[in-house]
Design an enzyme around this catalytic site. Structure first.
Site, PDB file in Angstrom:
ATOM      1  N   MET A 192      -7.952  -9.871   2.311  1.00  0.00           N
ATOM      2  CA  MET A 192      -6.725  -9.361   2.015  1.00  0.00           C
ATOM      3  C   MET A 192      -6.330  -8.948   0.830  1.00  0.00           C
ATOM      4  SD  MET A 192      -5.636 -10.023   4.831  1.00  0.00           S
ATOM      5  CE  MET A 192      -3.737  -9.834   4.621  1.00  0.00           C
TER       6      MET A 192
ATOM      7  N   GLY B 226     -11.617 -16.476   9.374  1.00  0.00           N
ATOM      8  CA  GLY B 226     -12.949 -16.323   9.535  1.00  0.00           C
ATOM      9  C   GLY B 226     -13.562 -16.218  10.943  1.00  0.00           C
TER      10      GLY B 226
ATOM     11  N   HIS C  66      -9.267  -3.798  12.002  1.00  0.00           N
ATOM     12  CA  HIS C  66      -7.992  -3.747  11.671  1.00  0.00           C
ATOM     13  C   HIS C  66      -7.432  -3.979  13.053  1.00  0.00           C
ATOM     14  CE1 HIS C  66      -3.923  -3.026  10.021  1.00  0.00           C
ATOM     15  NE2 HIS C  66      -3.852  -2.160  11.220  1.00  0.00           N
TER      16      HIS C  66
ATOM     17  N   LEU D 227      -8.975  -3.227  -2.444  1.00  0.00           N
ATOM     18  CA  LEU D 227     -10.002  -2.713  -3.202  1.00  0.00           C
ATOM     19  C   LEU D 227      -9.958  -1.443  -3.824  1.00  0.00           C
ATOM     20  CD1 LEU D 227     -12.874  -3.750  -0.706  1.00  0.00           C
ATOM     21  CD2 LEU D 227     -12.466  -4.888  -2.744  1.00  0.00           C
TER      22      LEU D 227
ATOM     23  N   ASN E 127     -13.425 -13.530  12.774  1.00  0.00           N
ATOM     24  CA  ASN E 127     -14.662 -12.289  12.800  1.00  0.00           C
ATOM     25  C   ASN E 127     -15.963 -12.508  12.045  1.00  0.00           C
ATOM     26  OD1 ASN E 127     -13.377  -9.845  14.207  1.00  0.00           O
ATOM     27  ND2 ASN E 127     -11.528 -10.509  13.084  1.00  0.00           N
TER      28      ASN E 127
ATOM     29  N   GLU F 167     -11.464  -8.082  19.092  1.00  0.00           N
ATOM     30  CA  GLU F 167     -12.008  -7.886  17.674  1.00  0.00           C
ATOM     31  C   GLU F 167     -13.450  -8.664  17.749  1.00  0.00           C
ATOM     32  OE1 GLU F 167      -9.865  -8.747  14.289  1.00  0.00           O
ATOM     33  OE2 GLU F 167      -7.965  -8.672  15.590  1.00  0.00           O
TER      34      GLU F 167
END
Ligand code: GRF
Length: 217
Positions: free
Chosen positions: A92, A14, A111, A95, A16, A176
């Site tokens: 991860m 977590g 990504h 979907l 990000n 990121e």
């Protein structure tokens, strides 16, 4: 000013998510996190949400008999929290097309490569094996195919001769944490349009510099 309500989907550490929490703590940031969902019980990111006072939900895939049921539960939480933009942040689980198309251009992912290069897992190992001189990270709108979709923001980092996957991952991760809040801000400010599957952003400039790696003495 109305803030854009975000839903953040995580599976692990977590960091990000934390960068988005930190950005949202700035009162001038145009988005707020309405809920966090983890598909993994005990994910470290759940504590980050809890510490920030954000509703955190575990929706454990193993407790559902099908992906459709699992995704219906995720959508139920997102919808009841009033989420308008979903941010995948180290989520991860793949979907379904249905989930993705229901949130067309309202579902984004981060990504750790310069897409469309190095989709998938074990990115930093493959980057080093390939001998490329630059890597980086990408925030993009999600489409049905994994790690595909219109690119919103990228950051590039040099790959050093002495890098191993961990040192490279750390350098990319720091970027990121800069570009995910930036992408969310641009979307929340209404500056991002998707035209023919290419993102146009208003009111931004691109950097002037050309980077060359390695630098010869
Ligand atoms: C990040 O490298 C992200 O790009 C990838 O998964 C990792 C998640 O890290 N999709 P964290 O859970 O946000 O720390």
């Amino acid at each position: 000013m109305d803030k854009l309500p975000l839903g953040v989907l995580i599976s692990g550490r977590g960091s990000n998510l934390q960068s988005l929490i930190d950005a949202c703590n700035d009162t001038s940031f145009p988005a707020e996190i309405a809920c966090v969902i983890s598909d993994v019980p005990g994910a470290a990111g759940l504590d980050r949400a809890g510490d920030a006072g954000i509703p955190a939900n575990v929706i454990d895939h193993g407790e559902f008999s099908s992906r459709d049921d699992f995704e219906a539960a995720v959508n139920g939480v997102l919808d009841s929290a009033g989420v308008e933009l979903v941010c995948l942040a180290g989520f991860m689980r793949l979907l379904s097309d249905g989930f993705v198309s229901r949130r067309h251009d309202r579902l984004i992912n981060i990504h750790p490569s310069l897409l469309p290069a190095f989709k998938g897992l074990h990115v930093h190992e493959r980057v080093i094996e390939a001998g490329v001189r630059f890597s980086g990270c990408t925030v993009h709108f999600v489409r049905a195919a994994t790690d595909e979709g219109p690119i919103i923001v990228q950051a590039a980092v040099a790959v050093h001769a002495a890098d191993d996957p961990d040192t490279l991952a750390a350098r990319v991760l720091a970027e990121e944490h800069r570009i995910y809040p930036l992408a969310v801000r641009l979307i929340a400010e209404g500056r991002v349009k998707v035209l023919n599957e290419v993102v146009e952003i208003s009111g931004c400039r691109s950097p002037d510099d050309t980077l060359i790696n390695p630098q010869a003495d």
